[in-house]
Design a protein around this motif. Structure first.
Motif, PDB file in Angstrom:
ATOM      1  N   ASN B  70       0.989  -1.113   0.090  1.00 51.97           N
ATOM      2  CA  ASN B  70       0.133  -0.034   0.055  1.00 51.97           C
ATOM      3  C   ASN B  70       0.888   1.322   0.091  1.00 51.97           C
ATOM      4  OD1 ASN B  70      -3.045  -0.576  -0.130  1.00 51.97           O
ATOM      5  ND2 ASN B  70      -2.384  -1.886   1.709  1.00 51.97           N
ATOM      6  N   ILE B  72       3.514   1.779  -1.559  1.00 51.88           N
ATOM      7  CA  ILE B  72       4.066   2.099  -2.791  1.00 51.88           C
ATOM      8  C   ILE B  72       2.964   3.210  -3.578  1.00 51.88           C
ATOM      9  CG2 ILE B  72       4.781   1.156  -4.953  1.00 51.88           C
ATOM     10  CD1 ILE B  72       5.239  -1.447  -3.847  1.00 51.88           C
ATOM     11  N   ARG B  73       1.960   2.720  -3.359  1.00 52.13           N
ATOM     12  CA  ARG B  73       0.939   3.404  -4.028  1.00 52.13           C
ATOM     13  C   ARG B  73       0.707   5.054  -3.219  1.00 52.13           C
ATOM     14  NH1 ARG B  73      -4.182   2.833  -6.811  1.00 52.13           N
ATOM     15  NH2 ARG B  73      -5.770   4.575  -6.228  1.00 52.13           N
ATOM     16  N   THR B  76       3.907   7.280  -3.040  1.00 50.16           N
ATOM     17  CA  THR B  76       4.135   7.966  -4.772  1.00 50.16           C
ATOM     18  C   THR B  76       3.107   8.921  -5.132  1.00 50.16           C
ATOM     19  OG1 THR B  76       4.989   5.649  -5.454  1.00 50.16           O
ATOM     20  CG2 THR B  76       4.245   7.223  -6.880  1.00 50.16           C
ATOM     21  N   LEU B  77       1.916   8.792  -4.456  1.00 50.73           N
ATOM     22  CA  LEU B  77       0.647   9.716  -4.962  1.00 50.73           C
ATOM     23  C   LEU B  77       0.857  10.910  -4.162  1.00 50.73           C
ATOM     24  CD1 LEU B  77      -2.119   7.091  -5.564  1.00 50.73           C
ATOM     25  CD2 LEU B  77      -0.828   8.650  -7.463  1.00 50.73           C
TER      26      LEU B  77
ATOM     27  N   ARG G   4      -2.723   8.791 -15.278  1.00 47.59           N
ATOM     28  CA  ARG G   4      -1.452   8.732 -14.668  1.00 47.59           C
ATOM     29  C   ARG G   4      -0.503   7.824 -15.243  1.00 47.59           C
ATOM     30  NH1 ARG G   4       2.319   7.487 -11.226  1.00 47.59           N
ATOM     31  NH2 ARG G   4       3.105   9.329 -10.055  1.00 47.59           N
ATOM     32  N   TRP G   6       2.514   5.375 -14.842  1.00 46.64           N
ATOM     33  CA  TRP G   6       3.503   5.123 -13.733  1.00 46.64           C
ATOM     34  C   TRP G   6       4.816   4.450 -14.387  1.00 46.64           C
ATOM     35  CZ3 TRP G   6       2.802   4.361  -8.175  1.00 46.64           C
ATOM     36  CH2 TRP G   6       1.305   4.843  -8.072  1.00 46.64           C
ATOM     37  N   ASP G  82       8.967   6.058 -10.621  1.00 45.43           N
ATOM     38  CA  ASP G  82       8.114   6.038  -9.527  1.00 45.43           C
ATOM     39  C   ASP G  82       8.523   4.724  -8.384  1.00 45.43           C
ATOM     40  OD1 ASP G  82       6.279   8.123 -10.140  1.00 45.43           O
ATOM     41  OD2 ASP G  82       5.466   6.813 -11.665  1.00 45.43           O
ATOM     42  N   LEU G  83       8.809   3.729  -9.401  1.00 43.78           N
ATOM     43  CA  LEU G  83       9.268   2.487  -8.540  1.00 43.78           C
ATOM     44  C   LEU G  83      10.293   1.869  -9.209  1.00 43.78           C
ATOM     45  CD1 LEU G  83       8.205  -0.015  -6.812  1.00 43.78           C
ATOM     46  CD2 LEU G  83       6.579  -0.520  -8.544  1.00 43.78           C
ATOM     47  N   PRO G 110      10.386   3.793  -3.928  1.00 40.77           N
ATOM     48  CA  PRO G 110       9.904   2.533  -3.606  1.00 40.77           C
ATOM     49  C   PRO G 110      10.561   1.391  -4.180  1.00 40.77           C
ATOM     50  CG  PRO G 110       7.931   3.918  -4.304  1.00 40.77           C
ATOM     51  CD  PRO G 110       9.188   4.560  -4.413  1.00 40.77           C
ATOM     52  N   GLN G 131       9.916  -2.217  -0.325  1.00 41.02           N
ATOM     53  CA  GLN G 131       8.333  -2.240   0.219  1.00 41.02           C
ATOM     54  C   GLN G 131       7.974  -3.623   0.049  1.00 41.02           C
ATOM     55  OE1 GLN G 131       9.826   0.747  -0.765  1.00 41.02           O
ATOM     56  NE2 GLN G 131       9.261   1.380   1.284  1.00 41.02           N
ATOM     57  N   TYR G 146      -2.140  -3.960  -8.209  1.00 42.57           N
ATOM     58  CA  TYR G 146      -2.621  -3.360  -7.052  1.00 42.57           C
ATOM     59  C   TYR G 146      -2.322  -2.196  -6.855  1.00 42.57           C
ATOM     60  CZ  TYR G 146      -4.176  -2.688  -2.437  1.00 42.57           C
ATOM     61  OH  TYR G 146      -4.524  -2.094  -1.069  1.00 42.57           O
ATOM     62  N   VAL G 147      -1.266  -1.886  -7.127  1.00 45.97           N
ATOM     63  CA  VAL G 147      -0.769  -0.518  -6.719  1.00 45.97           C
ATOM     64  C   VAL G 147      -1.355   0.591  -7.554  1.00 45.97           C
ATOM     65  CG1 VAL G 147       1.229   1.066  -7.031  1.00 45.97           C
ATOM     66  CG2 VAL G 147       1.470  -1.053  -5.603  1.00 45.97           C
TER      67      VAL G 147
END
Lengths: 153, 153, 153, 153, 153, 153, 153, 153
Positions: B70, B72-73, B76-77, G4, G6, G82-83, G110, G131, G146-147
């Motif tokens: 969670n 990660i989301r 980032t946001l 958006r 990612w 972002d990741l 992350p 994470q 999920y993210v």
């Protein structure tokens, strides 16, 4: 050459003796730590604004004034800390403890949380942002000893 | 020249319709906003770790895995947002909402809190770190309209 | 490949037509600029808090609420800007213009000040922090054209 | 273990004794504070450039040289401070005080403003960016005592 | 999904055709690059201040005004760049090229230097701060193609 | 309470006695300054790499090794400095001095340049990024005295 | 309003098809992701320096040149992401994968690690900074879904 | 005026005496260095979590707990360091050493790597991010002496 002094900020619950137990444990272990904390005198803290800046009739703005004065202390000391310990007790909502944890996390400060297992699910986001979750003040002292001196109990 | 899109993150309570009311209000007002939020499906959120990374017997680590995914989301946001609205309801401890507020504050993000007056004293530190405290979703929409278009309702 | 859009924030005085003159001049010169500014409707700006968040009896807190809502807009747009133009007129104290200049300077944003020579001594700290001091809106347009297209008038 | 020394920068008005009153109050209260300030000798400050770097015929560039030399001092000390107190008096335009406040705010420094109520409306943006607004030097001392020692007067 | 556009700033020498050669090479290779550069019209650049802000008798302050206006462009574009190429020719002192390299290095921007071997010893600090030292514009294009597309010539 | 020690880094020319003159002047004035500088022994500096890490046949890589070792010193001390003085003499290209100035500027460090007027046009970008341009070591001492003690000569 | 996109950087092992499996999985799931990666053509990567900048006899400096050119790509894309997903396989030392993870961690990005359980003990520091730790490319896709969309598989 | 103490963090291999050799060499040379390091007692390090926070059955989470506690120490000391020396030996995977190097690199810390030539190709990315690559502990001492005192051996 002077020994490194570690700066540890003790955030959260102000109605039990967990700070004293950590400070005493660290002193007994001879750890070079400068502890800091929010003002833990509840009454003083609630009057931080009106007690310094003058009367205010509205409860919302009275709290607002007090929170501003308290924030000068807490945010300065958190920015200054090497490590932030955040304690959650079983009473009150303690949103300021969680706020401090988020503030520390965004600054990249390592965090140790301290709380009972029944709060685990409610605190999962805060625990995840922490490097360790302790259940007792003694465990926090053990973590501090290990981090500073590399010794296990 | 393209209109500026404002990025607004809606943090906090997931058991009432406040997000929909803000999003609907903004759409009706024609505001150029890209809203984002944590995953608001409570069951999915609680299984974010085990549902993606595999089984885990221990409740603590199950939550830990879920909170990592969670985060990660959410982080980032929040980093991406121009403005973070944080809603506190009357149920649950909602420490993650306060954590998100602290995280946003340390990043210098403007915050709008949204909660009833009976939570004022408990939320005074969070409210102080915010640029505005609203009582209704409609007030948040009014703030957004003013911030973006300079118009009062 | 898309042309670079320059983001220019126009801070300061709201009682003369300097923003329109700069925006018109830039448009006539065909410069790719997205201008932004604080809310320049004085009455709306003064009611930014009470007009969105509800009544407030105390003039101090009324201003406080309004300044918070306005800050969401101004600080977001200043952080977002490539260049901040700060205009000082001959009326009012305009401390918010100087505040915005200090805010922009600490963020490393280039600044152009715009004011008459009789304000030079009072504005020396602000002018020093700026990359240029202009006397007319037309000079600001000339600076923008040069910065973006490398052409002198 | 050495006591924490708090660094407090006193920005703004240079024509009254407010700095002395705060410094005396803090000394009498035994507070561990290292105060700093801009050069408060008005004549020296105005000649900071030409008095060190040589003559300059143009008033604009004379001020520019002086403001540069003064900025070495002020910006270094503000970056170094834990807390910035900004005083606005009833004379002069004091744009540099507001500039310093904006500079401190963008760096995330806590700010305490100090001014009379008749300046409230004009200073609303600066006050909003501050953690506290005091009316007297004594109140500033009370805030400092509380922030450092957790004690109300 | 849109292709990533790489932003490449071409700093340094303005008296040879190296920029055109790199831009042509990149275009022929079909590389998605948005190039930027200082104003390369020497006469315009020298009059950047007086040509926009008005006359100035002193050569020092004339240059100061011009350098301020040019800095708005150069520092914005360097902050915005993914990669900074810095060219040193055999004429002039080109201190601004070295200044730009230091500025980019402190921001963590990758740098490619471009110069002949006889300048190697004098440029050793700048080359060390760079990720690559090229001898020809064609080599810079080869580096860009590899960095963006992973292909060697 | 301990006096503030100012950290001043003296960058640039290593073939004249300007550093000694500044350090002597500061000592005579009793200023609390900790000066630092690059290694000013030209031969040692040129062998910084091969003298510590072993032989290297290629002149380019020999310089590269040396510049790496020197950068550990220079960049650490510049990051640590309150103020960077950059001296340009009339010999050599001194690109590393300009590089250091750019590095310091991007970090927001105040800069004082020190050079003769015949270098003014070539150094206009560096001078613009500085808070002061001095012509003699004595002027630099005067600036330091003013900055630290608020006194003109 | 645009969806958006990612940005996900895929670091580490280049000798198996894990990147394709993640990219295919994400495409099939319709996820709005712009993937990026180091150059995965091993031979090209090893010649990144000499293939663009010219011959070099010493193996150490050949690698140094190549690593510099590769770093332009990898560090730019990691900063932009972002990741960051970091894959460790069972062959080679893969220190660059761990280096990339440390680089991303210090930037607050992350991280998701991807590796078999037999590497768990050796990778404990890297996994702790992540994470999430996944065992299969499919799990990474599940995390991404999920993210981004809040949906479990 | 107090001598500057340099803070040097010694990362990496814990199964040979390289740290002692560097520390002894520095002491013999009289260098003002405060060395720091991870916990080098392998057994203690592996039990850092369970030895302080309590038992844990799962090997993965046991490592996770331990890595968290160790990270409090290592990341604090790396952030605090002026210089990070990273040693790679010929045994074990040592991903944490490479992770520390990446972490230090992203923070802009100067790095010195220490390893044999047979690891050169595998470590090329890490070496490139370093300011120097040494082969012996004595060379590291020579680099430290030069950096601090400007003297070659």
């Amino acid at each position: 050459m002077a020994e490194r002094i570690w700066r540890v900020y003790l955030a959260g619950e102000i109605h039990s003796d967990w700070r004293e137990r950590i400070e005493n444990g660290a002193r007994e272990a001879g750890l070079p730590i400068a502890f800091s904390a929010p003002v833990t005198d509840h009454a003083a803290s609630d009057h931080a604004g009106t007690g310094t800046l003058g009367e205010e009739a509205s409860p919302f703005w009275r709290d607002h004034m007090g929170a501003g004065v308290n924030a000068i202390r807490t945010q300065t000391l958190i920015r200054d800390a090497d490590l932030v310990v955040v304690r959650f007790g079983d009473k009150y909502r303690q949103w300021n403890a969680a706020f401090d944890a988020g503030f520390a996390a965004a600054l990249g400060k390592p965090i140790v949380t301290l709380h009972d297992t029944e709060l685990d699910h409610a605190l999962k986001e805060v625990d995840r942002a922490a490097q360790a979750t302790a259940r007792t003040a003694e465990q926090v002292v053990d973590v501090l000893r290990y981090v500073i001196e590399g010794k296990l109990p």
